[in-house]
Motif scaffolding. Structure first.
Motif, mmCIF file in Angstrom:
data_model
loop_
_atom_site.group_PDB
_atom_site.id
_atom_site.type_symbol
_atom_site.label_atom_id
_atom_site.label_comp_id
_atom_site.label_asym_id
_atom_site.label_seq_id
_atom_site.Cartn_x
_atom_site.Cartn_y
_atom_site.Cartn_z
ATOM 1 N N TYR A 189 44.390 -63.872 -42.930
ATOM 2 C CA TYR A 189 45.094 -62.872 -43.520
ATOM 3 C C TYR A 189 44.415 -61.760 -43.891
ATOM 4 N N THR A 190 44.904 -60.618 -43.636
ATOM 5 C CA THR A 190 44.650 -59.317 -43.894
ATOM 6 C C THR A 190 45.823 -58.529 -44.511
ATOM 7 N N VAL A 191 45.826 -58.033 -45.742
ATOM 8 C CA VAL A 191 46.805 -57.452 -46.432
ATOM 9 C C VAL A 191 46.475 -56.061 -46.559
ATOM 10 N N TYR A 192 47.478 -55.025 -46.301
ATOM 11 C CA TYR A 192 47.334 -53.681 -46.125
ATOM 12 C C TYR A 192 48.517 -53.151 -47.033
ATOM 13 N N PRO A 193 48.333 -51.830 -47.450
ATOM 14 C CA PRO A 193 49.435 -51.302 -48.090
ATOM 15 C C PRO A 193 50.497 -51.029 -47.223
ATOM 16 N N ARG A 194 51.944 -51.173 -47.571
ATOM 17 C CA ARG A 194 52.960 -50.938 -46.799
ATOM 18 C C ARG A 194 53.052 -49.743 -45.985
ATOM 19 N N ALA A 195 52.326 -48.611 -46.480
ATOM 20 C CA ALA A 195 52.198 -47.487 -45.589
ATOM 21 C C ALA A 195 51.634 -47.535 -44.185
ATOM 22 N N CYS A 196 50.684 -48.596 -44.124
ATOM 23 C CA CYS A 196 50.086 -49.155 -42.984
ATOM 24 C C CYS A 196 51.125 -49.974 -41.892
ATOM 25 N N THR A 197 51.958 -49.368 -41.387
ATOM 26 C CA THR A 197 52.865 -50.190 -40.755
ATOM 27 C C THR A 197 52.262 -50.595 -39.300
ATOM 28 N N THR A 198 51.155 -50.081 -38.912
ATOM 29 C CA THR A 198 50.423 -50.528 -37.328
ATOM 30 C C THR A 198 49.215 -51.336 -37.901
ATOM 31 N N GLY A 199 48.879 -51.643 -39.301
ATOM 32 C CA GLY A 199 47.681 -52.473 -39.568
ATOM 33 C C GLY A 199 46.364 -51.643 -39.416
ATOM 34 N N ALA A 200 45.521 -52.077 -38.829
ATOM 35 C CA ALA A 200 44.228 -51.740 -38.692
ATOM 36 C C ALA A 200 44.214 -50.091 -38.533
#
Length: 128
Positions: A61-72
């Motif tokens: 699992y990698t959890v990003y802020p929702r502002a990251c719609t395209t992940g990395a």
């Protein structure tokens, strides 16, 4: 401490403050074979993650802020990275407005967020 945070988040949610709740289902099939199946629920700032099945034996699992719609590719650092064995679950506090990526690779790499890794479902909407 996690219980106190969850209680505070719950009380604030009663007052109408949105903590970015959502349901996430990640599934990947190759032909008739299920390669990945993961479920997660974030509610009142607390996330419950469950690795139902993974062909490698682990869900990464990698959890990003929702502002990251395209992940990395968004340029922001992940909030959390961890792995669970198939059949295990984990609960984490302090999560709100997140984007979740799940992969079967050998590490909890943000590369799991690139390309067609799995069907990501959030609040009933599926995307690749």
């Amino acid at each position: 401490m996690n219980t106190l945070l969850a209680l505070c988040a719950f009380l604030l949610s009663l007052a109408g403050i949105d903590f970015g709740s959502g349901d996430y289902v990640h599934q990947l099939h190759r032909g008739d074979t299920e390669v990945l199946h993961s479920r997660a629920r974030v509610e009142a700032g607390v996330g419950h993650f469950e690795c139902v099945h993974s062909s490698s034996g682990r869900c990464h699992y990698t959890v990003y802020p929702r502002a990251c719609t395209t992940g990395a590719s968004c340029g922001l650092r992940p909030l959390r990275s961890f792995a669970l064995d198939a059949g295990d679950s984990r609960q984490l506090a302090g999560l709100a407005h997140v984007q979740l990526c799940v992969g079967t690779g050998t590490s909890s790499s943000p590369d799991a967020c690139r390309g067609p890794v799995a069907i990501r479902t959030h609040d009933g909407l599926a995307s690749r």
